[in-house]
Design an enzyme around this catalytic site. Structure first.
Site, PDB file in Angstrom:
ATOM      1  CG  HIS A  87     -25.447  16.129  51.850  1.00  0.00           C
ATOM      2  ND1 HIS A  87     -26.742  16.581  51.875  1.00  0.00           N
ATOM      3  CD2 HIS A  87     -25.093  15.901  53.147  1.00  0.00           C
ATOM      4  CE1 HIS A  87     -27.157  16.629  53.137  1.00  0.00           C
ATOM      5  NE2 HIS A  87     -26.176  16.213  53.927  1.00  0.00           N
ATOM      6  CB  CYS A 115     -27.659  13.321  54.101  1.00  0.00           C
ATOM      7  SG  CYS A 115     -28.733  13.656  55.491  1.00  0.00           S
ATOM      8  CE  LYS A 157     -22.635  20.519  56.941  1.00  0.00           C
ATOM      9  NZ  LYS A 157     -23.189  19.493  57.820  1.00  0.00           N
ATOM     10  CD  GLN A 168     -19.026  18.085  55.534  1.00  0.00           C
ATOM     11  OE1 GLN A 168     -18.089  18.177  56.326  1.00  0.00           O
ATOM     12  NE2 GLN A 168     -20.273  17.914  55.926  1.00  0.00           N
ATOM     13  CG  ASP A 178     -22.161  20.939  48.855  1.00  0.00           C
ATOM     14  OD1 ASP A 178     -21.842  21.770  49.722  1.00  0.00           O
ATOM     15  OD2 ASP A 178     -22.821  19.915  49.091  1.00  0.00           O
TER      16      ASP A 178
END
Lengths: 418, 154
Positions: free
Chosen positions: A135, A376, A238, A215, A212
């Site tokens: 991202h 993104c 999220k 997600q 990261d």
């Protein structure tokens, strides 16, 4: 999590996505006269009533500032805030609550690490390694750092299925590489990266790794100690929590050595005009009045997810992704973007001769909310030679019936453009 | 606020679908003396407008690029419409088209002037798609305003 393997569903007997969807008030509405089918969960998930109630309760009953007041409301607010930190610690299996820093979201967490850890550790000629499927939030902060330092960003390549090429990754683990920053799950492709192996390979050469997890946390169990990652970042919104709140996990040893990211109240133990002594962890990185209601809402989201059971969620979403992938593959003129063996909750696709924005507008008219665009992740689009994709992303409350509605919607789009 | 009753067919009218599938003037004008790019980084729509502009007249116009059906049809119908127009006529059509897709049309005057372009009137009910409809027009205006006599058609 293989999407090709046949796996016997092990969702607990009580798990019922359609029933759970009733916990989410925003899902219960008509869009353009049709029942809402919300498939934009990778952008943000809907919030259960318990999260909304927790935020409301804070403002109605406990509203006050934390860590300072001696009065009852402040005590209650401080307790709720710090209990949420303990909930996050348990949720990601961190060794200490001092390793849980509240930030605005995954983006701010990465910027914090880039500005605090990065600026002290990265020198001219050094490199920061990111992956080809990141991202923008896990690219741009490192570019800004490297530009300032005269260092460079290097990229771990991926194959046509959207899987990282670990042989190439190994070659990039050179002495000048000072940090690896990689997504746990790709937002644009759904790929679940083998982060445990990626971390082990980096650690063999003494290189720390930031993961990261924006997600990943809504979809699979995360154990930062088992992964042995040095930093792990994610956003609350999220994973059924409110927007504006997120978490930076860092190993205590690293966080202790890092300079503060922002100065202000709460991050100090004493201030004179000559000298300021910084507060201990985690407060050293939480300058100013934080998003107290956001933290409390995040705590409620973790409680909700834990009650439903992340293992149940993972199996349900996996089954849904397998079903959706099978269904869409049967349609003519569809190309699925991101066909990694290990995937989570994301179905990205393009339709022959039809731009994703047209797909999104027509699906919206059918009550179906999907994301269209580059997500993104423009380098991912460039890699696949496409301007954009349509992305359906799943959450615990989505059902096979909704996948069927999506497939009918895609057929409607194709008929209109036939 | 957008009306509940909006119909997606108001947006995707047959003429728009037709132009998006078989756009007119969809090539690189070999003897263009002005060109400009229109780029919408949010959705990846990317068009280049080529102009042959002599004696205050758009003697020829074409476009290349990729984008959604709305942006492509808009570019196609714009080029068809602007051939032979003066700079001030082109500017006036731009203003009228912009009013049409943002629902500020002075109906009596604008719709007569716009002619076939009124098929884009449905766009105003889809606010996020206005930028798609207007992209090629902005690029055309930028090309018109160029002072350099020649551009590379490399």
């Amino acid at each position: 999590m293989s999407i090709t393997a046949d796996r016997v569903s092990t969702v607990a007997a009580g798990f019922d996505a359609a029933m759970l969807s009733k916990d989410f008030p925003a899902l219960n509405q008509l869009v353009h006269g049709k029942p809402l089918v919300y498939l934009d969960n990778a952008a943000t998930s809907q919030k259960p009533q318990s999260v909304i109630d927790a935020i409301t309760r804070f403002y109605q009953e406990d509203c006050s500032n934390i860590h300072r007041g001696v009065h009852l409301l402040s005590e209650r607010a401080t307790n709720a805030y710090e209990e949420a930190r303990l909930a996050v610690q348990q949720f990601i299996h961190a060794a200490s609550h001092a390793e849980v820093i509240f930030v605005r979201g995954a983006t701010e967490a990465i910027n914090l690490v880039a500005q605090s850890y990065g600026r002290t550790q990265v020198q001219p000629g050094d490199a920061v390694l990111v992956s080809a499927m990141e991202h923008h939030s896990n690219i741009v902060p490192w570019q800004m750092l490297c530009e300032e330092k005269g260092a460079k960003v290097r990229v771990i390549p991926m194959n046509d299925r959207g899987e990282l090429v670990l042989e190439e990754y190994e070659k990039l683990l050179t002495p000048e590489t000072k940090l690896v920053a990689v997504a746990h799950v790709s937002n644009a492709l759904g790929t679940v990266n083998p982060v445990r192996r990626i971390i082990r390979m980096a650690h063999e050469r003494g290189i720390p790794v930031l993961v990261d997890g924006a997600q990943a946390v809504p979809h699979l169990q995360v154990d930062v100690q088992d992964l042995d990652c040095d930093f792990y970042v994610f956003s609350g919104h999220k994973m059924y929590g409110p927007t504006g709140i997120g978490v930076l996990y860092g190993k205590q040893r690293l966080l202790e050595a890092m300079p503060p990211y922002q100065g202000g109240g709460d991050m100090i133990s004493s201030v004179t005009f000559e000298k300021t002594t910084y507060n201990s962890l985690p407060h050293k990185f939480e300058a100013g009045t934080p998003d107290i209601s956001g933290v409390i809402g995040l705590g409620a989201a973790i409680e909700y997810l834990t009650r439903v059971g992340l293992d149940n969620v993972a199996v349900h979403e996996h089954d849904l992704l397998v079903y959706a992938t099978e269904q869409i593959t049967r349609l003519p003129g569809v190309r699925v973007i991101g066909t990694a063996k290990e995937k989570a909750a994301v179905l990205s696709f393009v339709l022959d001769g039809i731009h994703p924005h047209d797909v999104g507008t027509i699906l919206d008219q059918e009550g179906i909310a999907v994301r269209t665009g580059h997500h993104c992740a423009q380098p991912v689009m460039q890699f696949f030679g496409i301007p954009a994709t349509t992305r359906a992303s799943f959450a615990l409350y989505n059902t096979e019936t909704e996948v069927d509605t999506l497939m009918r919607g895609i057929k409607t789009v194709q008929e209109m453009f036939a | 606020m957008m009306p509940e009753s909006r119909d997606v067919r108001d947006l995707y009218q047959d003429m728009i679908l037709e132009h998006s599938k078989r756009p007119e003037n969809f090539y690189r004008l070999p003897d263009a003396n002005r060109k400009a790019e229109g780029f919408n980084p949010l959705c990846g729509d990317h068009f280049t407008i080529f102009l042959k502009f002599d004696n205050d007249t758009v003697t020829d116009i074409s476009f290349e690029g990729s984008g959604c059906a709305i942006s492509k049809a808009s570019a196609s119908m714009m080029t068809a419409r602007l051939k032979g127009k003066s700079k001030s006529e082109a500017q006036q059509l731009f203003a009228q088209f912009q009013r049409l897709v943002t629902n500020q049309t002075n109906k009596a005057d604008d719709e007569t002037a716009l002619g076939k372009l009124v098929v884009f009137s449905g766009v105003c009910e889809f606010p996020v798609r206005v930028k798609c409809a207007i992209l090629a027009w902005h690029a055309m205006m930028s090309a018109l305003d160029q002072t350099s006599a020649a551009v590379s058609t490399e």
